[in-house]
Design an enzyme around this catalytic site. Structure first.
Site, mmCIF file in Angstrom:
data_model
loop_
_atom_site.group_PDB
_atom_site.id
_atom_site.type_symbol
_atom_site.label_atom_id
_atom_site.label_comp_id
_atom_site.label_asym_id
_atom_site.label_seq_id
_atom_site.Cartn_x
_atom_site.Cartn_y
_atom_site.Cartn_z
ATOM 1 N N SER A 142 13.989 -19.409 -35.816
ATOM 2 C CA SER A 142 12.796 -19.615 -34.996
ATOM 3 C C SER A 142 11.587 -19.355 -35.881
ATOM 4 C CB SER A 142 12.806 -18.602 -33.840
ATOM 5 O OG SER A 142 11.540 -18.543 -33.203
ATOM 6 N N TYR A 155 14.343 -9.669 -30.304
ATOM 7 C CA TYR A 155 14.518 -11.125 -30.481
ATOM 8 C C TYR A 155 13.925 -11.567 -31.820
ATOM 9 C CZ TYR A 155 14.167 -16.135 -30.001
ATOM 10 O OH TYR A 155 14.268 -17.484 -30.238
HETATM 11 N N1 LIG Z 1 13.106 -22.808 -26.752
HETATM 12 C C1 LIG Z 1 12.365 -22.211 -27.671
HETATM 13 O O1 LIG Z 1 11.142 -22.051 -27.521
HETATM 14 C C2 LIG Z 1 13.006 -21.753 -28.963
HETATM 15 C C3 LIG Z 1 12.184 -21.571 -30.087
HETATM 16 C C4 LIG Z 1 12.763 -21.149 -31.274
HETATM 17 C C5 LIG Z 1 14.121 -20.916 -31.340
HETATM 18 N N2 LIG Z 1 14.897 -21.091 -30.246
HETATM 19 C C6 LIG Z 1 16.338 -20.816 -30.367
HETATM 20 O O2 LIG Z 1 17.042 -22.004 -30.093
HETATM 21 C C7 LIG Z 1 18.353 -21.673 -29.649
HETATM 22 C C8 LIG Z 1 18.670 -22.488 -28.405
HETATM 23 O O3 LIG Z 1 17.784 -22.090 -27.373
HETATM 24 P P1 LIG Z 1 17.233 -23.109 -26.277
HETATM 25 O O4 LIG Z 1 15.759 -23.154 -26.415
HETATM 26 O O5 LIG Z 1 17.987 -24.370 -26.283
HETATM 27 O O6 LIG Z 1 17.542 -22.241 -24.963
HETATM 28 P P2 LIG Z 1 18.474 -22.518 -23.686
HETATM 29 O O7 LIG Z 1 18.122 -23.831 -23.076
HETATM 30 O O8 LIG Z 1 18.362 -21.274 -22.866
HETATM 31 O O9 LIG Z 1 19.932 -22.633 -24.309
HETATM 32 C C9 LIG Z 1 20.610 -21.518 -24.796
HETATM 33 C C10 LIG Z 1 22.048 -21.915 -25.066
HETATM 34 O O10 LIG Z 1 22.759 -20.783 -25.584
HETATM 35 C C11 LIG Z 1 23.908 -20.554 -24.774
HETATM 36 N N3 LIG Z 1 24.167 -19.118 -24.717
HETATM 37 C C12 LIG Z 1 23.300 -18.129 -24.412
HETATM 38 N N4 LIG Z 1 23.916 -16.945 -24.411
HETATM 39 C C13 LIG Z 1 25.230 -17.187 -24.737
HETATM 40 C C14 LIG Z 1 26.378 -16.372 -24.875
HETATM 41 N N5 LIG Z 1 26.337 -15.050 -24.648
HETATM 42 N N6 LIG Z 1 27.551 -16.962 -25.214
HETATM 43 C C15 LIG Z 1 27.615 -18.299 -25.418
HETATM 44 N N7 LIG Z 1 26.553 -19.123 -25.304
HETATM 45 C C16 LIG Z 1 25.377 -18.569 -24.945
HETATM 46 C C17 LIG Z 1 23.555 -21.118 -23.403
HETATM 47 O O11 LIG Z 1 24.702 -21.511 -22.657
HETATM 48 P P3 LIG Z 1 25.347 -20.608 -21.466
HETATM 49 O O12 LIG Z 1 24.219 -19.986 -20.719
HETATM 50 O O13 LIG Z 1 26.169 -21.562 -20.659
HETATM 51 O O14 LIG Z 1 26.197 -19.608 -22.160
HETATM 52 C C18 LIG Z 1 22.761 -22.356 -23.806
HETATM 53 O O15 LIG Z 1 23.629 -23.409 -24.127
HETATM 54 C C19 LIG Z 1 18.375 -20.157 -29.434
HETATM 55 O O16 LIG Z 1 18.989 -19.538 -30.532
HETATM 56 C C20 LIG Z 1 16.891 -19.802 -29.394
HETATM 57 O O17 LIG Z 1 16.669 -18.480 -29.814
HETATM 58 C C21 LIG Z 1 14.371 -21.514 -29.055
#
Ligand SMILES: NC(=O)c1ccc[n+]([C@@H]2O[C@H](COP(=O)([O-])OP(=O)(O)OC[C@H]3O[C@@H](n4cnc5c(N)ncnc54)[C@H](OP(=O)(O)O)[C@@H]3O)[C@@H](O)[C@H]2O)c1
Length: 264
Positions: A142, A155
Site C-alpha cells: 500500500s 495496518y
Molecule cells: N482499498 C484500498 O484503499 C487499499 C489501498 C492499499 C492497499 N490495499 C490492500 O489491498 C488488499 C485487498 O484489499 P481490497 O481493497 O480489495 O479490500 P476488500 O474488498 O475488503 O478485500 C479484501 C479481501 O481479503 C480477503 N480477506 C480478508 N481477511 C481474510 C482472511 N482472514 N483470510 C482470508 N482472506 C481474507 C477478503 O475475503 P473474505 O472476507 O471472504 O475472507 C477479500 O477477498 C489488502 O491487502 C489491502 O490492505 C487496499
C-alpha cells in the site's frame, strides 16, 4: 480466453472481492488458471463463476481463514505440493482508531493475515519456483508502506513490512528466474475502507482514488514485467518519492491529519 496448455496456475488470496478479484480477472484474461482463496465461500463461488463466464478458463476455490495459523499452514502445505507459477498475496484488512483503544485481537488478526500468512505462503511456493527457475509473486502492500500511519498504526506497519520483505526478496532472487513485485495502491474504492471503518477519513474522502481494475491492471503488468515495485497513480508516486526526504516525525504528523475524520 480459454487456457492454453502453456497456461500457468495462479493462486490469488482475497480473490473473491475488490483488488484481488480484479487481479484474478487480469490473470484469467491472459489465459491462466486460478485458485482463489478467501473465507467467504459464497463470494468465492460467485467470483469463480464470474471468471469462468468472463474468460472461459477454470477458477478453483479454497476457503481459508488466513488469520488462523493452522489453516494457513494447511494451505501452505497444499501450495507446496501444487507448485503454482504465480502467487498473489493480496488478502488483508485494516482497522481504525487510536491503537490503545482498539481490541488486541484486531491487531493480532492483521499481523497474522497481512504479515504472517503472506510470509508463510511465499516460503511455501518458493522451493518449486526456484527449482523450475521461474515464478512470479505479487505482494499487495500500500502507499501506507511509505510513512507511519497514526490511527491505523498496525495496518501501516504491516504494509511497511510487506514492502520491505518484498524488495529484499526481489533482490535475493534476482538471478533465479523468480520475480517478486510489491504493489502499492493508494485509496481504492473497494469494501476495504468500510470494513476498516475509514470511510469518513480525510484520506478516503479527499484523495483521488483509482479503481480496483486500474490497480489490478498496473499490478499484473508490473508482475509480468518482473518489476520490484509498482506505486499506482502519479500523485501517489510523487508522494511516495517525497517521503524519502521528510523527517519521519513530520511524516507521522501529516498522515495523522489525513487519517482524521472529516465531519462534513
Ligand atoms: N482499498 C484500498 O484503499 C487499499 C489501498 C492499499 C492497499 N490495499 C490492500 O489491498 C488488499 C485487498 O484489499 P481490497 O481493497 O480489495 O479490500 P476488500 O474488498 O475488503 O478485500 C479484501 C479481501 O481479503 C480477503 N480477506 C480478508 N481477511 C481474510 C482472511 N482472514 N483470510 C482470508 N482472506 C481474507 C477478503 O475475503 P473474505 O472476507 O471472504 O475472507 C477479500 O477477498 C489488502 O491487502 C489491502 O490492505 C487496499
Amino acid at each position: 480466453m480459454n487456457p492454453s496448455p502453456a497456461s500457468k496456475l495462479a493462486v490469488v488470496t482475497g480473490g473473491n472481492a475488490g483488488i484481488g478479484l480484479a487481479v484474478a480477472h487480469e490473470i484469467a484474461a491472459r489465459g491462466h488458471r486460478l485458485l482463489l482463496v478467501a473465507r467467504d465461500a459464497a463470494r468465492l463461488e460467485a467470483a469463480a463463476r464470474e471468471i469462468a463466464g468472463g474468460h472461459g478458463g477454470a477458477a478453483e476455490i479454497r476457503v481459508c481463514d488466513l488469520s488462523d495459523a493452522a489453516a494457513t499452514e494447511a494451505l501452505a502445505a497444499d501450495l507446496a505440493a501444487l507448485g503454482p507459477d504465480i502467487l498473489v498475496n493480496n488478502a488483508g484488512f485494516g482497522d481504525y482508531g487510536p491503537f490503545a483503544d482498539l481490541p488486541a485481537q484486531s491487531a493480532a488478526g492483521m499481523i497474522a493475515t497481512n504479515i504472517a500468512a503472506l510470509t508463510r505462503l511465499t516460503s511455501a511456493v518458493l522451493p518449486a519456483m526456484r527449482a523450475r527457475g521461474a515464478g512470479q509473486i505479487l505482494n499487495v502492500a500500500s502507499t501506507a508502506a511509505f510513512a507511519p500511519l497514526p490511527l491505523a498504526a498496525v495496518y501501516g506497519a504491516s504494509k511497511a513490512y510487506v514492502l520491505s520483505f518484498s524488495l529484499a526478496l526481489a533482490e535475493e532472487l534476482a538471478e533465479s528466474g523468480v520475480t517478486v513485485t510489491a504493489l502499492c495502491p493508494g485509496p481504492t474504492p473497494t469494501g476495504f475502507a468500510a470494513r476498516a471503518g475509514m470511510t469518513r477519513t480525510e484520506l478516503f474522502r479527499g484523495a483521488p482514488s483509482t479503481s480496483a481494475e486500474e490497480v489490478a491492471a498496473r499490478g499484473v503488468e508490473a508482475m509480468m514485467a518482473g518489476r520490484a515495485m509498482e506505486v499506482v497513480g502519479g500523485t501517489n508516486r510523487l508522494l511516495a518519492f517525497a517521503t524519502r526526504f521528510a523527517p519521519r516525525g513530520l511524516l507521522a504528523r501529516v498522515t495523522h491529519r489525513a487519517m482524521r475524520e472529516r465531519l462534513r
